[in-house]
Design a protein around this motif. Structure first.
Motif, short mmCIF file in Angstrom:
data_model
loop_
_atom_site.label_atom_id
_atom_site.label_comp_id
_atom_site.label_asym_id
_atom_site.label_seq_id
_atom_site.Cartn_x
_atom_site.Cartn_y
_atom_site.Cartn_z
N PHE A 132 49.17 -48.98 38.85
CA PHE A 132 48.66 -49.28 39.27
C PHE A 132 47.90 -50.90 37.91
O PHE A 132 47.86 -50.13 36.64
N HIS A 133 47.32 -52.15 38.16
CA HIS A 133 47.20 -52.96 37.35
C HIS A 133 45.15 -53.06 36.93
O HIS A 133 45.17 -52.97 38.69
N THR A 134 45.17 -52.89 36.17
CA THR A 134 43.00 -52.88 35.95
C THR A 134 43.81 -54.64 36.10
O THR A 134 43.78 -54.90 34.93
N VAL A 135 42.67 -55.21 36.83
CA VAL A 135 42.72 -56.87 37.05
C VAL A 135 41.00 -56.88 37.09
O VAL A 135 40.28 -57.13 37.84
N ARG A 136 41.07 -58.36 36.05
CA ARG A 136 39.12 -58.89 35.76
C ARG A 136 39.29 -59.47 37.23
O ARG A 136 39.88 -60.33 37.53
N THR A 137 37.85 -59.66 37.82
CA THR A 137 38.30 -60.02 39.44
C THR A 137 37.60 -61.67 39.45
O THR A 137 37.66 -62.06 40.20
N ASP A 138 37.18 -61.87 37.85
CA ASP A 138 36.95 -63.45 37.30
C ASP A 138 38.05 -64.19 37.22
O ASP A 138 37.61 -65.21 37.64
N THR A 139 38.74 -63.36 36.95
CA THR A 139 40.38 -63.72 35.95
C THR A 139 41.44 -64.16 36.83
O THR A 139 42.22 -64.60 36.42
N GLY A 140 41.40 -63.04 37.20
CA GLY A 140 42.56 -62.29 37.81
C GLY A 140 44.18 -61.67 36.46
O GLY A 140 45.06 -61.31 36.86
N ALA A 141 43.30 -61.59 35.12
CA ALA A 141 44.19 -61.15 34.47
C ALA A 141 44.79 -60.15 34.52
O ALA A 141 43.12 -58.88 34.99
N SER A 142 45.22 -59.58 34.09
CA SER A 142 46.06 -57.87 34.31
C SER A 142 45.21 -57.90 32.97
O SER A 142 45.62 -58.07 31.87
N LEU A 143 44.76 -56.70 32.54
CA LEU A 143 44.21 -56.85 31.69
C LEU A 143 45.00 -54.75 31.08
O LEU A 143 45.22 -54.27 30.07
N GLY A 144 45.72 -53.31 31.95
CA GLY A 144 46.63 -53.20 31.50
C GLY A 144 47.23 -52.34 32.48
O GLY A 144 47.12 -52.75 34.10
N VAL A 145 48.14 -51.31 32.35
CA VAL A 145 49.23 -50.17 33.94
C VAL A 145 47.92 -49.00 32.95
O VAL A 145 48.35 -48.06 32.53
N VAL A 146 47.70 -48.34 34.54
CA VAL A 146 47.18 -47.27 35.15
C VAL A 146 47.54 -46.37 36.15
O VAL A 146 48.48 -46.67 36.34
N GLY A 147 47.86 -44.99 35.71
CA GLY A 147 47.90 -44.23 36.72
C GLY A 147 47.20 -44.12 38.00
O GLY A 147 46.07 -44.42 38.19
N LYS A 148 47.35 -42.58 38.71
CA LYS A 148 46.84 -43.13 40.09
C LYS A 148 45.28 -42.37 40.13
O LYS A 148 44.39 -42.29 40.31
N SER A 149 44.74 -41.30 38.79
CA SER A 149 44.12 -40.35 38.34
C SER A 149 43.31 -41.38 37.83
O SER A 149 42.29 -40.87 37.46
N TYR A 150 43.64 -42.98 37.36
CA TYR A 150 42.08 -43.15 36.20
C TYR A 150 41.62 -44.19 37.40
O TYR A 150 41.66 -44.10 37.90
N THR A 151 40.30 -43.41 36.76
CA THR A 151 38.84 -43.93 37.43
C THR A 151 38.69 -45.47 36.66
O THR A 151 38.66 -44.54 34.86
N VAL A 152 38.08 -46.19 37.27
CA VAL A 152 37.58 -47.37 36.20
C VAL A 152 36.20 -47.55 36.28
O VAL A 152 34.85 -46.80 37.18
N VAL A 153 36.07 -47.66 35.56
CA VAL A 153 33.91 -47.71 34.92
C VAL A 153 33.36 -48.96 34.19
O VAL A 153 34.52 -49.66 33.04
N GLN A 154 32.83 -49.69 36.01
CA GLN A 154 32.43 -50.57 35.39
C GLN A 154 31.68 -51.14 33.99
O GLN A 154 31.12 -49.83 33.67
#
Length: 394
Positions: A129-151
């Motif tokens: 999966f890509h981690t994506v900024r919701t304000d700019t749509g920029a992809s910040l990294g590629v992570v696995g399914k177990s990755y948890t976003v810390v807002q």
């Protein structure tokens, strides 16, 4: 005025600007002499000498390394620092939402399936999966399914309790590398002093929290003693006290952050232990040969060093000796002065070679500041501390 871990950038900028002015004067002289030629894109071609044909880039004011995704540097600060850019609120603010907004870190992160183009059609990369900024749509990294976003708000909101309970100050907050890494620094209200009845050296206690969204770095809470007189981060491990909490971005991440939240109340214990051990060093004499032994233990010269290695070794030793001499004039020829020389060398003088992957390859001041923020040299500082404490005990 107290400084935070970013204050060093002001001094970095002053030196860089002076170097830029010197370079500009030299450039104008070379243009007048016809030895360089300005190109349409603003760069310069060298026309004579051994480097004829090489291209020089326009060396203007240095970059600050902060995220510019919204068209302005992502930084909030209670004092003018980090090249004097960003949103400076003298005295700071007690509102976490204001800190997030002014620091440019009030955005959210979503994860979206990673895709790739194959034979004219897009396919899904299973389990990525890509981690994506919701304000700019920029992809910040590629992570696995177990990755948890810390807002970002989840990462920092527990510090609001320190503001409410003890008048701590939100000192700075910002984003780096396009928002892949975000941070806050909080200054605790209780200053501490090493050897209060002797050298009385002031230390400002900070809590620094670093969050990332690129899948490469953990969430971290770090206690950061800051020495304003030299602009040094004095982070090092002491016995029987926590100084760092690291949390991986897994499903238990938010629970672990709550654990850090509970144990952060022990931070005052760390600073008390830190001052006790540093006061011991301030009352321990250090002979020059013992300082040399410390240098060799931290940076072993090797059995068969090359000529280049030997030159690097001698240059480092000379710089450390100069720093030790300067520090000894203020605090005495002690183990404390030796340790301060090491921390100052690592913070301000040790060579750095930013990689292309860091996004700061051509921006050494920002790379050095990020190195400070992330505590890259903390273990080396801790090794120096342990060796000097052993010297006292032996």
């Amino acid at each position: 005025m107290s400084a935070d871990v970013n204050e060093m950038f002001a001094a970095e900028r002053a030196g860089q600007l002076e170097a830029a002015r010197d370079w500009e004067r030299e450039l104008q002289n070379r243009l007048a002499a016809g030895t360089v030629k300005r190109l349409p894109d603003g760069r310069y071609r060298i026309l004579s000498g051994w480097d004829a044909g090489e291209i020089l880039s326009d060396r203007g004011a240095p970059q600050h390394g902060l995220d510019l995704s919204r068209g302005r540097p992502a930084l909030y600060s209670a004092v003018p620092a980090w090249h004097h850019v960003g949103n400076v609120i003298p005295g700071g603010t007690a509102d976490i939402d204001k800190v997030l907004e002014l620091g440019g870190i009030d955005y959210h992160i979503d994860t979206v399936p990673a895709t790739y183009l194959w034979n004219g059609a897009y396919r899904y990369a299973e389990g990525q999966f890509h981690t994506v900024r919701t304000d700019t749509g920029a992809s910040l990294g590629v992570v696995g399914k177990s990755y948890t976003v810390v807002q970002n708000r989840q990462a920092f909101e527990f510090l609001q309790e320190l503001v409410n309970d003890s008048n701590a100050i939100w000192e700075s907050a910002g984003a780096l590398r396009g928002g892949k890494k975000v941070f806050v620094a909080m200054r605790l209200p209780r200053h501490v002093r090493v050897d209060a009845e002797g050298i009385n050296d002031e230390i400002v206690p900070f809590v620094v929290v670093i969050n990332s969204h690129d899948g490469r770095c953990p969430y971290e809470v770090v206690l950061t003693p800051w020495r304003p007189v030299c602009g040094n981060t004095e982070r090092l491990a002491v016995r029987d006290a926590y100084s760092r909490w690291t949390v991986r971005h897994t499903r238990s991440a938010l629970d672990r952050i709550q654990e850090a939240r509970r144990t952060l109340g022990l931070s005052i214990r760390y600073y008390d232990k830190w001052v006790d051990e540093e006061t011991v060093l301030a009352r321990t004499n250090l002979a020059i040969n013992e300082f040399d032994e410390l240098i060799d233990a931290l940076w072993p010269p090797g059995d068969t060093p090359t000529a280049r290695t030997r030159r690097t070794y001698e240059a480092r030793r000379e710089r450390l000796h100069n720093l030790f001499t300067g520090e000894a004039e203020r605090t005495g020829r002690t183990a404390y002065a030796g340790e301060r020389a090491v921390t100052e060398y690592l913070d301000h003088f040790a060579p750095i070679r930013p990689s292309a992957a860091s996004g700061l390859k051509d921006n050494k001041p920002a790379a050095r500041g990020l190195r400070l923020l992330e505590g890259v040299d903390d273990e080396l500082k801790s090794r120096a501390h342990r060796r000097l404490m052993h010297l006292r005990q032996s």
